[in-house]
Design an enzyme around this catalytic site. Structure first.
Site, PDB file in Angstrom:
ATOM      1  N   ASP A  76     -26.250  52.867  -0.035  1.00 40.69           N
ATOM      2  CA  ASP A  76     -26.275  53.151  -1.463  1.00 40.69           C
ATOM      3  C   ASP A  76     -27.487  52.519  -2.148  1.00 40.69           C
ATOM      4  O   ASP A  76     -28.065  51.541  -1.671  1.00 40.69           O
ATOM      5  CB  ASP A  76     -25.023  52.583  -2.133  1.00 40.69           C
ATOM      6  CG  ASP A  76     -23.783  53.416  -1.880  1.00 40.69           C
ATOM      7  OD1 ASP A  76     -23.827  54.296  -0.998  1.00 40.69           O
ATOM      8  OD2 ASP A  76     -22.764  53.168  -2.552  1.00 40.69           O
ATOM      9  N   HIS A 217     -26.017  48.676   1.472  1.00 43.38           N
ATOM     10  CA  HIS A 217     -26.996  48.922   0.416  1.00 43.38           C
ATOM     11  C   HIS A 217     -28.385  48.653   0.987  1.00 43.38           C
ATOM     12  O   HIS A 217     -28.702  47.509   1.336  1.00 43.38           O
ATOM     13  CB  HIS A 217     -26.732  48.010  -0.788  1.00 43.38           C
ATOM     14  CG  HIS A 217     -25.413  48.257  -1.455  1.00 43.38           C
ATOM     15  ND1 HIS A 217     -24.228  47.756  -0.949  1.00 43.38           N
ATOM     16  CD2 HIS A 217     -25.092  48.960  -2.575  1.00 43.38           C
ATOM     17  CE1 HIS A 217     -23.231  48.148  -1.737  1.00 43.38           C
ATOM     18  NE2 HIS A 217     -23.723  48.874  -2.730  1.00 43.38           N
TER      19      HIS A 217
END
Length: 269
Positions: A76, A217
């Site tokens: 992400d 992430h």
């Protein structure tokens, strides 16, 4: 809730599960761990200078996740200064992954997004500026998603076929405005909170199950540094690395790894 979870298992196995015990090849869906990830802020300096191009791997063979152990690695908040290094780690293991990109970062790193698609990875929409969509009007939700779609299409010629709402926060309006599958996760590494590569790898390796969707992430160098250990460890255990779409045979359910309708984050919005 039960219906949504049943849809996930049915999509992967083709049959209604007999019970909650996971089998070697069929995942048992679980609720995503609440994630308090704040608004993403990429670290400023990469570990090393990025090359102008990524190595191009050979096309990976199609995988039937009903017959082999599959895991979907998802990233992400990028692209960012470390995504190119991550792409090289993935290429070494011929691993495909799904990147849920933030539109304003796509505008800042269009070449990285192009390389991501060229390497065979899947793109998902993670909104333009990472707001809590449940706090927006339907028109504002549409704008967040549409701006990101346009940025991705301009850079790659591809429109994302999946959406991951920031913080995992969704409600009826978000579901309606997304108009495509909403993807949450079954394993949250909490890599945004714990900038410790060894911990990130340990959590991923400990909690993975066949059919897991793991949340990372790629804006954090500690996460990218953890990936070689994750890839090596899962490969040794017989896992195949697939995109979210491939995990479900190209037809993900409307909601992947659903959770009760509530805000999943206590972080700042």
């Amino acid at each position: 809730m039960a219906t949504a979870m049943l849809a996930v298992t049915t999509a992967l196995t083709g049959a209604t599960p007999a019970g909650p015990t996971p089998s070697p090849t069929h995942p048992t869906p679980t609720h995503p761990t609440p994630s308090a990830s704040p608004e993403p802020k990429p670290d400023q300096k990469p570990d090393q200078a990025e090359p102008s191009a990524e190595p191009s791997g050979s096309p990976a063979e199609k995988v039937d996740c009903r017959k082999v152990k599959c895991v979907a690695l998802t990233f992400d908040d990028g692209p960012g200064p470390y995504t190119g290094t991550l792409l090289r780690h993935l290429a070494k293991y011929q691993a495909r992954a799904t990147f849920f990109v933030v539109g304003r970062n796509v505008a800042a790193y269009p070449d990285v997004v192009r390389r991501t698609v060229g390497a065979g990875h899947e793109l998902g929409n993670h909104t333009w500026s990472h707001p809590d969509l449940t706090r927006l009007t339907p028109a504002a939700i549409r704008s967040q998603l549409a701006r990101t779609d346009r940025a991705v299409e301009s850079a790659t010629g591809v429109v994302p076929g999946l959406v991951r709402p920031p913080y995992g926060a969704m409600d009826r309006d978000v579901r309606r405005q997304a108009r495509r599958p909403l993807v949450l996760w079954s394993v949250d590494t909490l890599d945004w909170a714990h900038r410790d590569s060894a911990r990130v790898a340990r959590v991923a390796l400990k909690r993975v199950r066949p059919g897991s969707v793991i949340l990372f992430h790629d804006i954090h160098p500690t996460t990218v540094k953890a990936l070689p250990r994750v890839l090596k460890g899962l490969s040794a255990r017989g896992y195949r690395f697939v995109t979210v779409g491939e995990l479900f045979g190209g037809r993900p359910p409307k909601v992947v790894y659903d959770a009760p309708a509530r805000r999943l984050s206590g972080g700042p919005k």
